[in-house]
Scaffold this motif. Structure first.
Motif, short mmCIF file in Angstrom:
data_model
loop_
_atom_site.label_atom_id
_atom_site.label_comp_id
_atom_site.label_asym_id
_atom_site.label_seq_id
_atom_site.Cartn_x
_atom_site.Cartn_y
_atom_site.Cartn_z
N ASP A 273 0.82 -1.22 0.00
CA ASP A 273 0.00 0.00 0.00
C ASP A 273 0.85 1.26 0.00
N GLU A 274 1.89 1.28 0.84
CA GLU A 274 2.72 2.47 0.97
C GLU A 274 3.44 2.80 -0.34
N VAL A 275 3.89 1.78 -1.04
CA VAL A 275 4.58 1.99 -2.32
C VAL A 275 3.60 2.49 -3.37
N ARG A 276 2.40 1.91 -3.40
CA ARG A 276 1.38 2.37 -4.35
C ARG A 276 1.04 3.85 -4.11
N SER A 277 0.90 4.23 -2.86
CA SER A 277 0.58 5.62 -2.53
C SER A 277 1.71 6.56 -2.95
N ALA A 278 2.96 6.14 -2.67
CA ALA A 278 4.11 6.97 -3.04
C ALA A 278 4.23 7.09 -4.56
N ALA A 279 3.95 6.00 -5.28
CA ALA A 279 4.03 6.04 -6.74
C ALA A 279 2.94 6.93 -7.33
N ALA A 280 1.75 6.91 -6.75
CA ALA A 280 0.67 7.77 -7.22
C ALA A 280 1.04 9.24 -7.03
N PHE A 281 1.62 9.56 -5.86
CA PHE A 281 2.09 10.93 -5.63
C PHE A 281 3.16 11.30 -6.65
N CYS A 282 4.11 10.40 -6.86
CA CYS A 282 5.21 10.65 -7.78
C CYS A 282 4.71 10.95 -9.19
N MET A 283 3.78 10.13 -9.67
CA MET A 283 3.27 10.29 -11.03
C MET A 283 2.58 11.64 -11.19
N GLY A 284 1.78 12.03 -10.19
CA GLY A 284 1.08 13.30 -10.28
C GLY A 284 1.99 14.50 -10.16
N SER A 285 2.95 14.42 -9.22
CA SER A 285 3.83 15.56 -8.99
C SER A 285 4.80 15.78 -10.15
N MET A 286 5.40 14.70 -10.66
CA MET A 286 6.37 14.88 -11.74
C MET A 286 5.68 15.28 -13.05
N SER A 287 4.38 15.01 -13.16
CA SER A 287 3.64 15.42 -14.36
C SER A 287 3.58 16.93 -14.48
N VAL A 288 3.63 17.64 -13.36
CA VAL A 288 3.54 19.10 -13.37
C VAL A 288 4.70 19.71 -14.15
N GLY A 289 5.86 19.03 -14.15
CA GLY A 289 7.02 19.56 -14.85
C GLY A 289 6.88 19.51 -16.36
N ASN A 290 6.06 18.60 -16.87
CA ASN A 290 5.80 18.53 -18.31
C ASN A 290 4.44 17.87 -18.51
N MET A 291 3.38 18.66 -18.40
CA MET A 291 2.02 18.14 -18.47
C MET A 291 1.72 17.52 -19.83
N GLN A 292 2.23 18.12 -20.89
CA GLN A 292 1.94 17.61 -22.24
C GLN A 292 2.46 16.19 -22.43
N HIS A 293 3.54 15.87 -21.76
CA HIS A 293 4.15 14.55 -21.92
C HIS A 293 3.50 13.51 -21.01
N PHE A 294 3.23 13.87 -19.76
CA PHE A 294 2.82 12.87 -18.79
C PHE A 294 1.30 12.69 -18.67
N VAL A 295 0.52 13.75 -18.86
CA VAL A 295 -0.93 13.62 -18.69
C VAL A 295 -1.52 12.55 -19.61
N PRO A 296 -1.18 12.50 -20.91
CA PRO A 296 -1.72 11.44 -21.76
C PRO A 296 -1.38 10.04 -21.27
N GLN A 297 -0.21 9.88 -20.66
CA GLN A 297 0.18 8.57 -20.15
C GLN A 297 -0.68 8.17 -18.95
N VAL A 298 -0.98 9.14 -18.09
CA VAL A 298 -1.85 8.86 -16.93
C VAL A 298 -3.25 8.50 -17.40
N LEU A 299 -3.78 9.26 -18.36
CA LEU A 299 -5.13 9.00 -18.86
C LEU A 299 -5.20 7.66 -19.59
N SER A 300 -4.13 7.33 -20.30
CA SER A 300 -4.09 6.04 -21.00
C SER A 300 -4.12 4.88 -20.00
N ALA A 301 -3.35 5.03 -18.92
CA ALA A 301 -3.34 3.99 -17.89
C ALA A 301 -4.70 3.88 -17.21
N LEU A 302 -5.35 5.02 -17.01
CA LEU A 302 -6.70 5.01 -16.42
C LEU A 302 -7.68 4.28 -17.33
#
Length: 375
Positions: A273-302
């Motif tokens: 659980d703790e790793v899943r939570s940390a990874a979710a935070f990581c994916m969201g936070s690092m996406s802010v640095g380049n939204m165009q690159h990471f947002v489509p990947q998050v939506l695709s995974a969803l």
């Protein structure tokens, strides 16, 4: 007259406040020959047992250094910094905050104080960073300012050395509170961003996450057979690595690191659980640095239907970062994110539906009209 009043136990606190007012005023005043004697007197007050006196002294000292710091001699700075280091402690976070502010002011006023800061203040500051009592607030912000000053001004210590000093205690402790991991990751990110190159730091943390994904099952089985928590160190290391990547990626574009998204998305499906939570935070936070690159990947995974709660948590982190920073705009991505939120709003799991409502609430101003139309 002020010096005489400073040495009187009855009038010294009032005199400290008067001296602070003078230092903070826009008037072009000059303490002349009395400055260094006053500074040594302030250093003496920091050794007293009365908390009120020490707090008032720190506030006044900071004002004095900001006003006349260039005129303070070496002995005065040495006396101040020596005593400031002893006031940085987890038992009193407010005093630690004020003491760290004074340390930063000393380095800003005179770069040659960097060696004394490293000798007397840096180690207590690093210990404070790893304390379970440290919370996000003034003490942490002052600590981040100090670490940035040390990295920028020092020739004897670099960001990689500070990173190791922060990471190693967490890896050795194993089981640490999430709040400690959050605070340490912010400190590591501050050091990395202040340094010239973050690539080595990112690659080191990526290696930690990759190595853990291959050995989680085996180590978990081994620890259960032995009756010990043998995997706790590994779990803490992975959590910290993911949080550090997220904090660094929030202000830097990490899209150039090959396989980064895949590693983080794999961690989101971890059995811990703790790793899943940390990874979710990581994916969201690092996406802010380049939204165009990471947002489509998050939506695709969803869209694949796996780990929806964690991926919606990643979107929540993106939204929260944009709300907190008014220079960022989430509007260009609403047209692609909102349909996904609407689809997830009828998910069979209550936790997923709750996360959708949190996301919509955080961006209620932007999505209200579209939601009403959809309804």
């Amino acid at each position: 007259m002020l010096q005489t009043r400073l040495r009187n136990e009855v009038t010294r606190i009032a005199t400290l406040n008067a001296l602070r007012r003078i230092a903070e005023s826009p008037l072009d005043t000059n303490m002349g020959q009395y400055l260094n004697d006053t500074v040594e007197c302030l250093a003496t007050f920091m050794r007293q047992s009365m908390r009120t006196l020490k707090l008032t002294t720190l506030v006044t000292t900071n004002a004095v250094i900001n006003k006349w710091g260039r005129d303070v001699n070496e002995n005065g700075y040495t006396a101040l910094i020596t005593n400031v280091g002893s006031l940085v402690h987890e038992k009193d976070l407010h005093m630690s905050h004020l003491a760290l502010k004074v340390a930063v002011s000393c380095v800003t006023a005179n770069a040659s104080n960097d060696s004394n800061i490293q000798q007397y203040v840096l180690q207590p500051a690093l210990t404070l960073a790893c304390s379970s009592l440290l919370q996000e607030g003034p003490a942490l912000l002052s600590l981040l300012d100090l670490l940035s000053s040390v990295v920028n001004g020092s020739t004897s210590i670099n960001s990689d050395q500070l990173r190791d000093s922060l990471v190693q205690p967490i890896e050795k402790q194993g089981n640490v509170p999430r709040q400690t991991i959050v605070c340490v990751s912010k400190c590591v990110a501050k050091c990395a961003v202040a340094g010239s190159d973050q690539s080595s730091t990112i690659e080191q943390f990526l290696t930690t996450v990759r190595n853990s994904s291959g050995g989680n099952n085996a180590s978990s089985s081994s620890s259960s057979n032995n009756g010990t928590d043998g995997n706790s160190e590994n779990k803490a290391s992975v959590q910290l690595a993911l949080h550090c990547i997220g904090e660094i990626g929030c202000t830097n574009d990490l899209s150039g690191h090959s396989g980064l998204s895949n590693v983080v998305l794999d961690a989101i499906q971890s059995k811990t659980d703790e790793v899943r939570s940390a990874a979710a935070f990581c994916m969201g936070s690092m996406s802010v640095g380049n939204m165009q690159h990471f947002v489509p990947q998050v939506l695709s995974a969803l869209g694949k239907g796996n780990s929806q709660y964690q991926l919606l948590t990643s979107i929540k982190e993106m939204v929260s970062r944009h709300v907190a920073n008014r220079t960022l705009s989430f509007k260009p991505y609403m047209s692609s994110v909102l349909p996904v939120l609407q689809d997830s709003a009828v998910h069979e799991e209550e936790a997923v539906r709750n996360m959708v409502s949190i996301n919509i609430k955080k961006r209620k101003e932007s999505v209200a009209s579209r939601i009403w139309k959809a309804l």
